[in-house]
Design a protein around this motif. Sequence first.
Motif, PDB file in Angstrom:
ATOM      1  N   PHE A   2       2.504   0.718   5.356  1.00 24.87           N
ATOM      2  CA  PHE A   2       2.479   0.887   3.915  1.00 24.87           C
ATOM      3  C   PHE A   2       1.102   0.521   3.348  1.00 24.87           C
ATOM      4  O   PHE A   2       0.512  -0.487   3.745  1.00 24.87           O
ATOM      5  N   TYR A   3       0.648   1.339   2.404  1.00 25.20           N
ATOM      6  CA  TYR A   3      -0.587   1.058   1.679  1.00 25.20           C
ATOM      7  C   TYR A   3      -0.268   1.003   0.188  1.00 25.20           C
ATOM      8  O   TYR A   3       0.380   1.905  -0.343  1.00 25.20           O
TER       9      TYR A   3
ATOM     10  N   ILE B 213       2.533  10.108   3.131  1.00 32.26           N
ATOM     11  CA  ILE B 213       3.597  10.373   2.171  1.00 32.26           C
ATOM     12  C   ILE B 213       3.365   9.441   0.996  1.00 32.26           C
ATOM     13  O   ILE B 213       3.365   8.217   1.167  1.00 32.26           O
ATOM     14  N   TYR B 214       3.128  10.020  -0.170  1.00 32.63           N
ATOM     15  CA  TYR B 214       2.993   9.208  -1.378  1.00 32.63           C
ATOM     16  C   TYR B 214       4.342   9.133  -2.082  1.00 32.63           C
ATOM     17  O   TYR B 214       5.038  10.152  -2.234  1.00 32.63           O
ATOM     18  N   LEU B 215       4.705   7.915  -2.550  1.00 31.94           N
ATOM     19  CA  LEU B 215       5.936   7.722  -3.309  1.00 31.94           C
ATOM     20  C   LEU B 215       5.666   6.895  -4.557  1.00 31.94           C
ATOM     21  O   LEU B 215       4.963   5.889  -4.500  1.00 31.94           O
ATOM     22  N   ASP B 216       6.229   7.325  -5.692  1.00 28.75           N
ATOM     23  CA  ASP B 216       6.337   6.411  -6.825  1.00 28.75           C
ATOM     24  C   ASP B 216       7.242   5.265  -6.397  1.00 28.75           C
ATOM     25  O   ASP B 216       8.107   5.447  -5.512  1.00 28.75           O
ATOM     26  N   CYS B 217       7.120   4.113  -7.025  1.00 26.09           N
ATOM     27  CA  CYS B 217       7.942   2.990  -6.573  1.00 26.09           C
ATOM     28  C   CYS B 217       9.271   2.885  -7.321  1.00 26.09           C
ATOM     29  O   CYS B 217      10.081   2.015  -6.989  1.00 26.09           O
TER      30      CYS B 217
ATOM     31  N   ALA C 214       2.229   5.562   1.022  1.00 30.93           N
ATOM     32  CA  ALA C 214       1.359   4.940   0.036  1.00 30.93           C
ATOM     33  C   ALA C 214       2.027   4.858  -1.321  1.00 30.93           C
ATOM     34  O   ALA C 214       2.850   5.710  -1.685  1.00 30.93           O
ATOM     35  N   PHE C 215       1.648   3.818  -2.058  1.00 30.31           N
ATOM     36  CA  PHE C 215       2.103   3.598  -3.430  1.00 30.31           C
ATOM     37  C   PHE C 215       0.889   3.287  -4.299  1.00 30.31           C
ATOM     38  O   PHE C 215      -0.130   2.796  -3.804  1.00 30.31           O
TER      39      PHE C 215
END
Length: 260
Positions: free
Chosen positions: A33-34, A100-104, A4-5
């Motif tokens: 992806f979300y 899994i959350y990621l900054d872009c 996710a972003f």
Amino acid sequence: MVIAFCVDEKMIQHLLVCIHSIIDTNSDENLEFYVLNKDITEKSKLLVNENLSELAVSVHFINVYKERYANLMVSKYITIEAYFRISLADLLPRRINRVIYLDCDIILLGSLKPLWHIELNGFKLAAVAELFNYRNLELGFNKDVKYFNSGVLVIDLSVWRSEQISNQIFDYLEMHPEKIKFHDQDALNAVLVNKWLELPEIYNYTVPYIDRSRKSKNDLNFKPELPVVMHFNQSFKAWHYKSRHPYKGLYYKYLKRTPF
């Protein structure tokens, strides 16, 4: 694997670069992806989906109503979208129990599989600690309590839902606005003291870790020990014209695969 972003319209270019790096380094995974957002245009959504259409991945855009976030602190560099990660457990489909959350502003150099399958053992999330641990004292923690960077998170959504952790974090933001300096990251750390699992630094390799790894401040060609997740945090962005980030070239490698 669910990733996710939380992104605004201005970050679409960097989102696509990040996604291409994930696809490249996780080719054996089914990737979903979300993208949580409040203002991404239909034109940009179409651009993203068309660019990725032949890569066997799915991208879902979730529009977030911003009223709940309206009074939260923002800044020149941190927009209201940063707070959306607090609500992942509420906004993602109920069938998803881990994300899994990621900054872009991130590039992948290796597989996320170890993160996806890591045992959380009751911890609410997993993250990498900040190298310089001064916010713990400013937030009133014991000096031995570590403070994590929220740019890479492995979140147990089922636990967040059952324990209503999102509500706990919003309550903290409402009750302690005077303590907030680093936005949602401060609130996450305050609510989850001793409730998060520390990851190796290679999974969120930020600018301070690069600086520590340099042989010399003048040795701009020196590269640190190979990270899995390179995070272009602070103002040290790879896409800035005068950037001397040692992984700037990798960013532009993936940029060539996008329409930008």
